[in-house]
Design an enzyme around this catalytic site. Structure first.
Site, PDB file in Angstrom:
ATOM      1  N   GLY A   1      -6.308   8.616  11.155  1.00  0.00           N
ATOM      2  CA  GLY A   1      -6.582   9.039  12.512  1.00  0.00           C
ATOM      3  C   GLY A   1      -7.061   7.961  13.465  1.00  0.00           C
TER       4      GLY A   1
ATOM      5  N   PRO B   1       2.887   7.052  13.356  1.00  0.00           N
ATOM      6  CA  PRO B   1       2.210   6.600  14.578  1.00  0.00           C
ATOM      7  C   PRO B   1       2.534   5.150  14.936  1.00  0.00           C
ATOM      8  CG  PRO B   1       0.672   6.768  12.747  1.00  0.00           C
ATOM      9  CD  PRO B   1       1.938   7.414  12.296  1.00  0.00           C
ATOM     10  N   GLY B   2       2.765   4.290  13.931  1.00  0.00           N
ATOM     11  CA  GLY B   2       3.125   2.906  14.227  1.00  0.00           C
ATOM     12  C   GLY B   2       4.471   2.798  14.910  1.00  0.00           C
TER      13      GLY B   2
ATOM     14  N   HIS C   1     -11.022   8.225   4.235  1.00  0.00           N
ATOM     15  CA  HIS C   1     -10.695   8.099   5.651  1.00  0.00           C
ATOM     16  C   HIS C   1     -10.101   9.400   6.189  1.00  0.00           C
ATOM     17  CE1 HIS C   1     -10.379   4.054   3.865  1.00  0.00           C
ATOM     18  NE2 HIS C   1     -11.004   3.691   4.963  1.00  0.00           N
TER      19      HIS C   1
ATOM     20  N   GLY D   1       3.760  -7.773   6.448  1.00  0.00           N
ATOM     21  CA  GLY D   1       3.529  -6.499   5.769  1.00  0.00           C
ATOM     22  C   GLY D   1       4.516  -6.138   4.691  1.00  0.00           C
TER      23      GLY D   1
END
Length: 580
Positions: A406, A562-563, A226, A491
């Site tokens: 990304g 980013p989260g 990825h 999670g």
């Protein structure tokens, strides 16, 4: 300006890339494939599923073609669940595949070991069991670069999927029961090792920007499929030197001695042609020959790609008699054909499985009506989040491209676009009912890791305010707490792991502190925003301990999660919407 430069792709609208690719695949292979299920994301073998046979379901994100749908066909996978680019299929995508191929002997799910895939396939397995369909799962963990020896279960799955899927499909085709198919697939996974190198970055269709920076004379050893960074970045070396490094890592991890036999896969990542791949195989064959290790069979080509990334991976499968027998069994799929006779397909009975349904009537007269956040205002706040996520999509994806794959901004935008569509028409429903609809819309649209995380979060948040029609300050704080609790319960992340939890936990703490001081709804939301911002900024100072970026270690320091960034965007958007 360089900021406006976008990569070139042969596509129409980015949002149509998956359905159009599926349509093209079906039109190219009408004798092999069909699509089933309401989601139109389950690609099924026309002559594979049948009564008494274990159903083999593979899946993962798009962008790795021919994986995963290319391995659907007689003697291999019965179906593939197709996710968005670099994102896991959702549980509903997976269930469409499971329902299409279940023949009374159970189903087996096979996929790469990534957080999103694990959560989504686990949810599908739970649903299967609830419907009376026995289900087992095998997570492929072949990438030696992603975790050290002794921690194999933490490794990600890359091109080793090719061998594990083939073994599982052959075991099912041979008529083995579910437990025997599981044992064969797990045995293949235990004896499979891979290592890759990237020479260039790839770009997502929605952003048109390279996921990461890699200099013209640089390479990344141990790169994931990825675009996740690998073990080290260094100067571009010769084909033999690269082969030596890849093989050294594999052979250090895998016990191979004189007289052993292996299958070899030299896999291109999307933009590396056969000419270069055969040069790599030349050196790999030399190395194995020096050890008196025999190559039973080799495959050289593109079998598990990463969009247009340049580079390659090497995979070895150590063989014994059973694995060799299963590897040599015939199959016929768009991406892999092994010659041999296949018996005519037996009877196939279409089964119907009723999912457990729950209906709950809400007596509105019993609900608390004090508080400024009416169901209509709450809906407006959620629509404001959808707008804010869309506006920040590229920025969130850029943050993710540095330490992940990304796609975070793209994935969140897909989810919130689905929520916007679900909420576009006014309805006479409570906040908790709105949250339930949001959860389903988000999960069905996204998959990935964000899908299960936020779907669970919305459900928990809705449950936390199910006794209210309007939300006051206390209920608003309870809703934010529900979001955080839902994400953690699904999670398992904790503060300090460098995830979205690092923003949500301080948001809850600051909001509750303000509530206890007598703050109103706006004050509590402002405090939540401040807490989330502090947590977001804190993630740049720490190493990642969960998800794909956990493999980076110290290389993840200096980069914001980013989260956590998207959590702050969400809270700011809903606060401003209410303030207005």
């Amino acid at each position: 300006m360089t900021d406006d430069i976008r990569t070139k792709k042969l596509m129409n609208a980015p949002e149509d890339i998956i359905p159009e690719a599926i349509e093209g695949m079906l039109s190219a292979h009408p004798d092999l494939l069909t699509v089933e299920g309401a989601t139109r994301r389950a690609i099924v073998a026309k002559d594979g599923p049948r009564d008494g046979k274990v159903g083999i379901i593979i899946g993962g994100g798009s962008g790795h073609e021919p994986a995963f749908a290319g391995y659907v066909g007689r003697g291999l996978a019965d179906a593939a669940a197709v996710g968005n680019v670099f994102a896991s299929p959702s549980p509903e995508h997976i269930m469409d595949a499971a329902r299409a191929v279940e023949g009374g002997a159970g189903v087996m799910f096979l996929y790469g070991n990534y957080t999103g895939d694990v959560m989504n396939f686990d949810m599908a397995a739970e649903e299967c069991e609830g419907m009376g369909i026995p289900a087992r799962s095998v997570q492929v963990t072949d990438d030696v670069a992603s975790a050290p020896k002794g921690r194999e279960k933490e490794r990600r799955g890359i091109a080793g999927d090719f061998f594990v899927f083939k073994i599982a499909g052959a075991a099912a085709e041979a008529g083995r029961d579910l437990e025997a198919c599981y044992a064969a697939a797990q045995h293949a996974n235990d004896n499979c090792r891979s290592m890759g190198v990237a020479l260039s970055a790839c770009s997502l269709p929605q952003t048109g920007k390279l996921n990461f920076d890699l200099g013209p004379r640089e390479m990344e050893i141990g790169m994931g499929i990825h675009g996740e960074p690998g073990m080290r970045r260094g100067h571009l070396e010769s084909a033999d030197a690269v082969s030596d490094e890849l093989m050294q890592a594999i052979l250090t991890d895998m016990e191979l001695g004189k007289g052993d036999e292996v299958a070899v896969l030299v896999n291109g990542l999307g933009a590396t042609g056969p000419l270069e791949l055969y040069i790599l195989h030349r050196r790999i064959a030399q190395i194995l020959g020096e050890r008196d290790v025999k190559i039973h069979h080799s495959w050289v080509g593109e079998y598990c790609t990463s969009l247009e990334m340049a580079g390659a991976s090497v995979t070895l499968l150590k063989l014994d008699d059973d694995l060799k027998t299963l590897l040599d069994m015939p199959c016929r799929t768009p991406a892999l054909t092994v010659a041999g006779s296949l018996e005519p397909v037996g009877k196939r009975t279409r089964r119907t499985h009723a999912a457990a349904s729950s209906t709950s009537g809400i007596e509105r007269s019993d609900l608390a009506i004090d508080g400024p956040v009416t169901p209509v205002r709450f809906r407006q706040m959620m629509l404001a989040i959808a707008d804010a996520i869309h506006a920040n999509r590229d920025w969130l994806s850029e943050l993710d491209g540095v330490i992940g794959d990304g796609d975070h901004g793209v994935t969140m935008d897909i989810g919130w676009t689905a929520v916007r569509k679900e909420l576009k028409d006014p309805t006479d429903e409570t906040v908790s009912e709105t949250c339930a609809r949001m959860a389903k819309a988000f999960l069905d649209a996204v998959g990935a890791s964000s899908g299960p995380l936020y779907a669970t979060a919305f459900r928990k948040a809705g449950e936390a305010v199910s006794d209210r029609l309007n939300l006051d300050a206390g209920a608003m704080v309870a809703w934010i707490e529900g979001i955080c609790a839902g994400i953690q319960s699904r999670g398992g992340a904790q503060v300090g792991d460098k995830t979205m939890i690092d923003a949500w936990v301080p948001a809850v703490a600051k909001a509750r502190e303000t509530l206890q001081s007598g703050g109103d709804v706006i004050a509590c939301l402002d405090a939540a925003c401040a807490g989330a911002k502090n947590g977001r900024d804190y993630t740049a100072e720490i190493e990642s301990r969960r998800g794909r970026s956990a493999k980076l270690g110290e290389r993840s320091v200096g980069h914001m999660d980013p989260g956590a960034a998207s959590a702050h965007v969400m809270l700011v958007a809903m606060t401003e919407a209410l303030r207005e």
